[in-house]
Design a protein around this motif. Structure first.
Motif, short mmCIF file in Angstrom:
data_model
loop_
_atom_site.label_atom_id
_atom_site.label_comp_id
_atom_site.label_asym_id
_atom_site.label_seq_id
_atom_site.Cartn_x
_atom_site.Cartn_y
_atom_site.Cartn_z
N GLY A 122 0.80 -1.22 0.00
CA GLY A 122 0.00 0.00 0.00
C GLY A 122 0.83 1.26 0.00
O GLY A 122 0.28 2.37 0.07
N GLY A 123 2.15 1.12 -0.07
CA GLY A 123 3.02 2.28 -0.20
C GLY A 123 3.71 2.76 1.06
O GLY A 123 4.47 3.74 1.02
N MET A 124 3.49 2.09 2.18
CA MET A 124 4.16 2.48 3.41
C MET A 124 5.64 2.04 3.39
O MET A 124 5.96 0.94 2.95
N LEU A 125 6.52 2.90 3.88
CA LEU A 125 7.90 2.51 4.12
C LEU A 125 7.97 1.93 5.53
O LEU A 125 7.54 2.57 6.49
N LEU A 126 8.51 0.73 5.64
CA LEU A 126 8.49 0.00 6.90
C LEU A 126 9.90 -0.16 7.46
O LEU A 126 10.87 -0.29 6.72
N GLY A 127 9.99 -0.17 8.79
CA GLY A 127 11.27 -0.38 9.44
C GLY A 127 11.10 -1.07 10.77
O GLY A 127 9.99 -1.20 11.29
N ILE A 128 12.22 -1.53 11.31
CA ILE A 128 12.27 -2.13 12.64
C ILE A 128 13.22 -1.31 13.49
O ILE A 128 14.33 -0.98 13.05
N GLN A 174 15.94 9.75 8.64
CA GLN A 174 17.07 10.14 7.79
C GLN A 174 17.21 9.20 6.60
O GLN A 174 17.39 9.64 5.46
N ARG A 175 17.08 7.91 6.86
CA ARG A 175 17.27 6.92 5.79
C ARG A 175 16.14 6.93 4.78
O ARG A 175 16.36 6.65 3.59
N THR A 176 14.93 7.21 5.23
CA THR A 176 13.78 7.17 4.33
C THR A 176 13.49 8.53 3.68
O THR A 176 12.76 8.60 2.69
N GLY A 177 14.02 9.59 4.29
CA GLY A 177 13.71 10.92 3.81
C GLY A 177 12.37 11.44 4.30
O GLY A 177 11.91 12.51 3.87
N LEU A 178 11.74 10.71 5.22
CA LEU A 178 10.47 11.13 5.79
C LEU A 178 10.69 12.05 6.99
O LEU A 178 11.66 11.89 7.74
N ALA A 179 9.79 12.98 7.19
CA ALA A 179 9.79 13.76 8.42
C ALA A 179 9.32 12.86 9.56
O ALA A 179 8.49 11.97 9.35
N PRO A 180 9.84 13.03 10.77
CA PRO A 180 9.34 12.23 11.90
C PRO A 180 7.82 12.29 12.04
O PRO A 180 7.20 11.29 12.41
N SER A 181 7.23 13.43 11.70
CA SER A 181 5.77 13.57 11.82
C SER A 181 5.01 12.71 10.83
O SER A 181 3.80 12.52 10.98
N ALA A 182 5.70 12.15 9.84
CA ALA A 182 5.07 11.26 8.87
C ALA A 182 5.29 9.79 9.21
O ALA A 182 4.98 8.91 8.41
N ILE A 183 5.83 9.53 10.40
CA ILE A 183 6.17 8.17 10.83
C ILE A 183 5.31 7.78 12.03
O ILE A 183 5.15 8.55 12.97
N ALA A 184 4.78 6.57 11.99
CA ALA A 184 4.09 5.98 13.14
C ALA A 184 5.03 4.97 13.80
O ALA A 184 5.63 4.15 13.11
#
Length: 239
Positions: A122-128, A174-184
């Motif tokens: 669905g387009g989410m960038l995922l991490g652990i 930093q690695r994804t280029g996303l703002a922290p506010s765009a991360i859950a």
């Protein structure tokens, strides 16, 4: 109601969130305690209890050294006599053991694979982000057949300061280029949610699949769900 539409990435805790904490880790921790106490079963059981295991409930307590700490924390608890190079060597040994055994014994949370693949497709960038080692997290993700689904895997040894400090979430940003506010941030302990708040994450999501109760998570979580299996519907990714 939180704004789910602003989220572009999901960062997961590992133990208790992606894998069943107690079924995966109790035998490993018990073996390490036996080694630390030269095979004395009573002393090993007492040591595991000090690490946070509730023998009546047969689970590790929320926020305990084993549930929330790093391998360095557990070495300090199990081997307080060690310092300097001996301590570092024991931490390295614990990292090696937990990497192998954590992957070999990993028990996935029900519905994990489908949920991860739906979020990813669905387009989410995922991490652990885990207080396990990075190698341990990578080995477990591979063992579960999900290694290719995560953009970034971050261990306690990947950053200067692990959870509850913000470093791991900031590294993912930093690695994804996303703002922290765009991360859950999704986790089963308050140190996961504390990191989310410290880092400025868009959402702090608690799951009840690990070692914490709803009451224990309620003050720090924006949303609480039963498990990661509920996330695709939460984000509208039903794949």
């Amino acid at each position: 109601m939180p704004d789910f539409s602003a989220i572009r990435g999901v960062l997961f805790d590992k133990d208790g969130t992606l894998v069943d904490f107690n079924r995966t880790w109790f035998p490993v921790v018990m073996a390490l305690a036996r080694e630390a106490r030269s095979g004395d079963e009573d002393e090993a059981r007492a040591l595991v209890e000090r690490g946070g295991y509730d023998w009546t409930e047969q689970r590790f307590r929320s926020g305990s050294a084993v549930a929330a700490g790093t391998n360095a924390d557990i070495v300090d608890l199990f081997h307080p006599e060690l310092a300097g190079e001996e301590r570092e060597a024991k931490i390295a040994a614990f990292n090696a053991i937990t990497t192998q055994e954590g992957a070999r014994r990993a028990v996935a949370i029900n519905g994990l694979a489908a949920a991860i693949r739906q979020l990813s497709s669905g387009g989410m960038l995922l991490g652990i982000a885990t207080n396990d080692s990075e190698a341990g997290a990578r080995a477990t993700a591979t063992a579960l057949g999900l290694g290719d689904q995560f953009h970034s895997i971050i261990g306690y040894d990947s950053v200067a300061q692990p959870k509850p400090w913000p470093d791991q979430l900031h590294l993912f940003a930093q690695r994804t280029g996303l703002a922290p506010s765009a991360i859950a941030m999704v986790g089963d302990n308050n140190h996961d949610l504390d990191m989310a708040h410290a880092a400025g994450a868009g959402l702090a999501i608690g799951v009840l699949s690990g070692n914490s109760t709803r009451a224990e998570l309620s003050n720090r979580a924006h949303v609480i769900v039963d498990s990661v299996a509920d996330l695709p519907a939460l984000f509208g990714r039903k794949g």
